[in-house]
Write an enzyme that holds these catalytic residues in place. Structure first.
Site, short mmCIF file in Angstrom:
data_model
loop_
_atom_site.label_atom_id
_atom_site.label_comp_id
_atom_site.label_asym_id
_atom_site.label_seq_id
_atom_site.Cartn_x
_atom_site.Cartn_y
_atom_site.Cartn_z
N ILE A 315 -10.44 3.35 1.27
CA ILE A 315 -8.99 3.36 1.51
C ILE A 315 -8.71 4.73 2.12
O ILE A 315 -8.72 5.74 1.42
CB ILE A 315 -8.19 3.14 0.22
N PRO A 316 -8.51 4.81 3.43
CA PRO A 316 -8.60 6.08 4.16
C PRO A 316 -7.40 7.00 4.02
O PRO A 316 -6.66 7.25 4.99
CB PRO A 316 -8.79 5.61 5.61
N CYS A 317 -7.20 7.55 2.82
CA CYS A 317 -6.11 8.49 2.62
C CYS A 317 -6.33 9.77 3.43
O CYS A 317 -5.39 10.54 3.65
CB CYS A 317 -5.92 8.81 1.14
N HIS A 318 -7.58 9.99 3.89
CA HIS A 318 -7.84 11.17 4.73
C HIS A 318 -7.18 11.06 6.09
O HIS A 318 -7.08 12.07 6.81
CB HIS A 318 -9.36 11.36 4.90
N ARG A 319 -6.70 9.88 6.46
CA ARG A 319 -6.05 9.70 7.76
C ARG A 319 -4.56 10.06 7.71
O ARG A 319 -3.86 9.90 8.72
CB ARG A 319 -6.23 8.27 8.25
#
Length: 348
Positions: A315-319
């Site tokens: 779940i790409p919270c880094h984006r």
């Protein structure tokens, strides 16, 4: 230089006790459970029994404890008294979570301890104690052993410290687990450092870097929420994410297909669903996410939900970045966040 070539170089420096490599690496010795500086006077281990780390924290998280001969947590030939006292205190009770009163009991100034450890090792004393505690608890998870008995591998003084550290984080003594409510945890090595994966036979519950601050409490909250205990082991969803992560870091995969268990409120889950929709190689701001959910004033709540994500990378919270273009925060650290974004821009 490849990783294999670097290991060969470090091993040669270890054999030669080359002081030029002081501070560049530490070596963990599998047969003794300790980690050493390059100039350690002890008998040298075989190459296959060595693991090399750039920081002491990495060695601690990999379950190694400081060598008593070369004392890697001090400058060569000089052991500050405060370092000696605190390291010995941790080894006496490695599962302890330190409080201000604990420092007073040792007649140690807490701020001095923080500065000493931060200056010398790049981490505060509390971070050191946590890494030691986590490394101890993750020892069997890292080894991939499906069953835990009451004995420890060579190099540990007793079994009680391991069992206590494990049970405090995972929820039960390993031999007292109710098999009807079990999650399994595995250690996954990645290009950006080791990660811990937790899952059952149906879905992946958690995926985090093992040095993430607050990981212990995150695991504790999850096993209480699911009323589960966690033991070392492997499940099909964990095997799946390990394979997919390998493909992701090789630039061969941009999306993940491993089934996920999302333990969050309806609002949190709605935020996570929006995160998954962000295309690879692109970013969004917290405000962008709030607008996409029809809540233009809810960007702070979106940020909190973003931080509550316990499935890193997948779940790409880094984006998600700040509206002004700054990276913002990231539980795995800004260096990793920047690497992930640059990596995805190159493979999109």
């Amino acid at each position: 230089m490849s990783m294999a070539e670097r290991k060969e170089e470090y091993y040669k420096a270890l054999l030669e006790k080359n002081s030029e490599y002081e501070g560049l690496f530490y070596v963990g010795v599998k047969t003794t459970g300790v980690f050493c500086r390059p100039t350690c006077p002890a008998r040298k281990p075989k190459f296959e029994n060595c693991e090399f780390y750039e920081t002491a924290q990495q060695a601690l998280l990999a379950s190694y404890r400081p060598c008593q001969r070369c004392r890697p947590l001090s400058h060569p030939n000089h052991v500050p008294e405060i370092v000696r006292v605190l390291v010995e205190a941790v080894e006496h009770n490695p599962e302890k979570r330190w409080t201000g009163q604990d420092f007073k009991n040792l007649s140690v100034d807490e701020s001095t301890a923080r500065r000493q450890f931060k200056k010398r090792f790049g981490m505060t004393f509390v971070e050191y104690a946590r890494a030691r505690r986590m490394g101890l608890a993750l020892k069997k998870i890292r080894a991939g052993e499906p069953v835990i008995d009451s004995q420890l591998s060579a190099g540990y003084e007793s079994s009680s410290g391991f069992r206590d550290a494990f049970s405090r984080i995972m929820g039960a003594a390993p031999t007292l687990v109710d098999e009807r409510r079990i999650l399994k945890a595995a250690w996954i090595d990645t290009r950006l450092g080791p990660m811990m994966a937790i899952g059952d036979d149906h879905a992946l519950h958690l995926l985090e870097f093992v040095d993430r601050r607050g990981l212990e409490r995150e695991v504790e909250r999850h096993r209480k929420r699911t009323r589960s205990a966690i033991i070392p082991g492997m499940t099909e969803p964990i095997r799946s994410i390990e394979r997919e992560l390998g493909e992701y870091f090789e630039g061969k995969r941009t999306t993940f297909e491993t089934p996920l268990f999302l333990a969050g409120s309806p609002f949190q889950q709605s935020v996570w669903e929006q995160l998954i929709k962000i295309p690879t190689g692109e970013t969004r701001s917290y405000l962008d996410l709030a607008l996409s959910l029809g809540k233009p004033k809810g960007f702070r709540a979106v940020a909190q939900a973003n931080g509550a994500n316990q499935l890193a990378i997948v779940i790409p919270c880094h984006r998600v970045i700040n509206a002004n273009g700054d990276l913002g925060g990231y539980g795995g650290g800004l260096t990793r966040k920047n690497w992930l974004l640059q990596h995805e821009m190159g493979v999109k």
